[in-house]
Design a protein around this motif. Structure first.
Motif, short mmCIF file in Angstrom:
data_model
loop_
_atom_site.label_atom_id
_atom_site.label_comp_id
_atom_site.label_asym_id
_atom_site.label_seq_id
_atom_site.Cartn_x
_atom_site.Cartn_y
_atom_site.Cartn_z
N GLY A 115 -21.57 29.35 2.80
CA GLY A 115 -20.59 30.37 2.43
C GLY A 115 -19.19 29.89 2.69
O GLY A 115 -18.96 28.89 3.37
N HIS A 116 -18.24 30.64 2.15
CA HIS A 116 -16.84 30.24 2.28
C HIS A 116 -15.99 31.49 2.49
O HIS A 116 -15.87 32.31 1.59
N PRO A 117 -15.40 31.62 3.67
CA PRO A 117 -14.50 32.77 3.90
C PRO A 117 -13.13 32.49 3.27
O PRO A 117 -12.19 32.11 3.95
N CYS A 118 -13.05 32.67 1.98
CA CYS A 118 -11.83 32.34 1.24
C CYS A 118 -10.69 33.27 1.66
O CYS A 118 -10.80 34.49 1.57
N PRO A 119 -9.58 32.68 2.13
CA PRO A 119 -8.47 33.52 2.56
C PRO A 119 -7.81 34.28 1.41
O PRO A 119 -7.16 35.30 1.64
N VAL A 120 -7.99 33.82 0.17
CA VAL A 120 -7.41 34.52 -0.97
C VAL A 120 -8.10 35.87 -1.17
O VAL A 120 -7.47 36.83 -1.63
N SER A 121 -9.38 35.98 -0.80
CA SER A 121 -10.11 37.23 -1.01
C SER A 121 -9.58 38.36 -0.13
O SER A 121 -9.81 39.52 -0.43
N GLN A 172 -11.57 3.25 -5.10
CA GLN A 172 -12.80 3.35 -4.32
C GLN A 172 -12.67 4.41 -3.24
O GLN A 172 -13.57 5.22 -3.03
N ALA A 173 -11.53 4.46 -2.56
CA ALA A 173 -11.32 5.44 -1.49
C ALA A 173 -11.30 6.86 -2.06
O ALA A 173 -11.87 7.79 -1.46
N GLU A 174 -10.68 7.06 -3.21
CA GLU A 174 -10.68 8.38 -3.85
C GLU A 174 -12.10 8.83 -4.18
O GLU A 174 -12.46 9.99 -3.99
N LYS A 175 -12.91 7.88 -4.65
CA LYS A 175 -14.31 8.20 -4.98
C LYS A 175 -15.07 8.64 -3.72
O LYS A 175 -15.83 9.61 -3.76
N VAL A 176 -14.86 7.96 -2.60
CA VAL A 176 -15.52 8.33 -1.35
C VAL A 176 -15.05 9.71 -0.89
O VAL A 176 -15.86 10.55 -0.48
N LEU A 177 -13.75 9.95 -0.96
CA LEU A 177 -13.22 11.23 -0.49
C LEU A 177 -13.70 12.41 -1.33
O LEU A 177 -13.96 13.49 -0.79
N THR A 178 -13.83 12.21 -2.63
CA THR A 178 -14.27 13.31 -3.49
C THR A 178 -15.78 13.54 -3.41
O THR A 178 -16.28 14.50 -3.99
N GLY A 179 -16.50 12.69 -2.70
CA GLY A 179 -17.95 12.86 -2.54
C GLY A 179 -18.31 13.86 -1.45
O GLY A 179 -19.47 14.03 -1.15
N GLY A 180 -17.34 14.54 -0.89
CA GLY A 180 -17.58 15.51 0.18
C GLY A 180 -17.82 16.90 -0.36
O GLY A 180 -18.29 17.09 -1.49
N ARG A 181 -17.48 17.88 0.43
CA ARG A 181 -17.67 19.27 0.03
C ARG A 181 -16.78 19.62 -1.15
O ARG A 181 -15.64 19.17 -1.23
N PRO A 182 -17.29 20.47 -2.05
CA PRO A 182 -16.44 20.90 -3.17
C PRO A 182 -15.31 21.79 -2.66
O PRO A 182 -15.44 22.46 -1.63
N LEU A 183 -14.19 21.77 -3.39
CA LEU A 183 -13.05 22.60 -3.02
C LEU A 183 -13.11 23.94 -3.72
O LEU A 183 -13.52 24.03 -4.89
N CYS A 184 -12.71 24.97 -3.03
CA CYS A 184 -12.67 26.32 -3.58
C CYS A 184 -11.61 26.37 -4.69
O CYS A 184 -10.47 25.94 -4.46
N PRO A 185 -11.97 26.86 -5.87
CA PRO A 185 -10.98 26.90 -6.96
C PRO A 185 -9.86 27.91 -6.71
O PRO A 185 -8.80 27.82 -7.29
N ARG A 186 -10.08 28.85 -5.80
CA ARG A 186 -9.08 29.88 -5.53
C ARG A 186 -8.08 29.46 -4.45
O ARG A 186 -6.90 29.72 -4.57
N CYS A 187 -8.57 28.83 -3.37
CA CYS A 187 -7.67 28.52 -2.25
C CYS A 187 -7.50 27.03 -2.00
O CYS A 187 -6.59 26.62 -1.30
N GLY A 188 -8.41 26.21 -2.56
CA GLY A 188 -8.29 24.77 -2.39
C GLY A 188 -8.89 24.23 -1.11
O GLY A 188 -8.83 23.04 -0.84
N LEU A 189 -9.47 25.09 -0.28
CA LEU A 189 -10.10 24.64 0.97
C LEU A 189 -11.55 24.23 0.71
O LEU A 189 -12.18 24.71 -0.23
N PRO A 190 -12.12 23.34 1.56
CA PRO A 190 -13.52 22.93 1.37
C PRO A 190 -14.48 24.11 1.54
O PRO A 190 -14.28 24.99 2.39
N MET A 191 -15.52 24.11 0.70
CA MET A 191 -16.52 25.18 0.77
C MET A 191 -17.79 24.64 1.42
O MET A 191 -18.26 23.56 1.07
N ASP A 192 -18.36 25.41 2.35
CA ASP A 192 -19.62 25.08 2.98
C ASP A 192 -20.75 25.67 2.15
O ASP A 192 -20.59 26.72 1.52
N PRO A 193 -21.94 25.03 2.16
CA PRO A 193 -23.07 25.58 1.41
C PRO A 193 -23.47 26.97 1.89
O PRO A 193 -23.93 27.79 1.10
#
Length: 176
Positions: free
Chosen positions: A163-169, A140-161
Motif C-alpha cells: 500500500g501507499h499512503p499518498c500525501p496527495v490523497s 547503466q546506473a539509470e537502469k539499475v535505479l529504475t528497477g526499484g519500486r514504482p513511483l506514485c503517479p500522483r505524488c512521485g514517492l515510491p509505492m510499496d506493494p
C-alpha cells in the motif's frame, strides 16, 4: 589520506542487491589491475547521474542515440562505505574524474556515540573516465535505479506493494 587511482578505469557500474525498497547499492569498478566495490546510497548515485549529465552538456558532449549501457557485474564484499563523492573534468586529458571518499566510523550501524574517525586517514579513490565510459555508466546506473519500486503517479514517492499512503490523497503535496 591515502588516495587510490584507477587510471584509467576499465569498467565502472552500479549494482543493487535486495528487494525493491530494501536494496543496497554499490559502485563497482575495475582498472589498474584492481577490482573495487564500494557501498553507497541510492541518493548518491542519483545525484551523480544528474551531475554527470550536466557536465556532459557543459562540455558539449552529446550522447549518441544508440549508446549502449555498460554491463553490470556482481558486487563483492564492499571495501568501505562512500561518504562523499566529487566530480571534475580534466581539460588537458579530456577525461572525467570521480572521487569517492570513505565514511567515518558510526555510519554503518555503529553507535552514534562512537569516536569519529580521523578524516585524514579515510581513503579516497579517483576513477578516471572517458566520455564514452561516462555515457555508458549513466545509462547503466539509470537502469539499475529504475528497477526499484514504482513511483506514485500522483505524488512521485515510491509505492510499496502493501500500500501507499499518498500525501496527495489528504490534500497535502510533498516538497521536492
Amino acid at each position: 589520506m591515502p588516495i587510490f587511482e584507477l587510471d584509467p578505469v576499465d569498467r565502472i557500474a552500479v549494482a543493487a542487491v535486495g528487494e525493491p525498497g530494501q536494496r543496497q547499492f554499490f559502485l563497482l569498478a575495475t582498472g589498474s589491475g584492481r577490482q573495487l566495490t564500494l557501498a553507497c546510497e541510492k541518493s548518491q548515485i542519483q545525484a551523480l547521474i544528474v551531475r554527470l549529465q550536466q557536465m556532459l552538456q557543459a562540455q558539449g558532449i552529446a550522447a549518441p542515440e544508440n549508446a549502449a549501457a555498460s554491463a553490470g557485474f556482481d558486487p563483492g564484499e564492499p571495501e568501505w562505505h562512500v561518504a562523499e563523492m566529487g566530480l571534475g573534468y580534466h581539460e588537458a586529458r579530456r577525461m572525467f574524474v570521480l572521487v569517492a571518499s570513505q565514511g567515518s566510523a558510526g555510519e554503518e550501524g555503529e553507535a552514534a556515540t562512537a569516536a569519529p574517525a580521523n578524516d585524514d586517514d579515510a581513503p579516497s579513490v579517483r576513477f578516471w573516465l572517458s566520455h564514452e565510459q561516462v555515457i555508458a555508466f549513466s545509462k547503466q546506473a539509470e537502469k539499475v535505479l529504475t528497477g526499484g519500486r514504482p513511483l506514485c503517479p500522483r505524488c512521485g514517492l515510491p509505492m510499496d506493494p502493501a500500500g501507499h499512503p499518498c500525501p496527495v490523497s489528504n490534500g497535502a503535496r510533498p516538497i521536492f
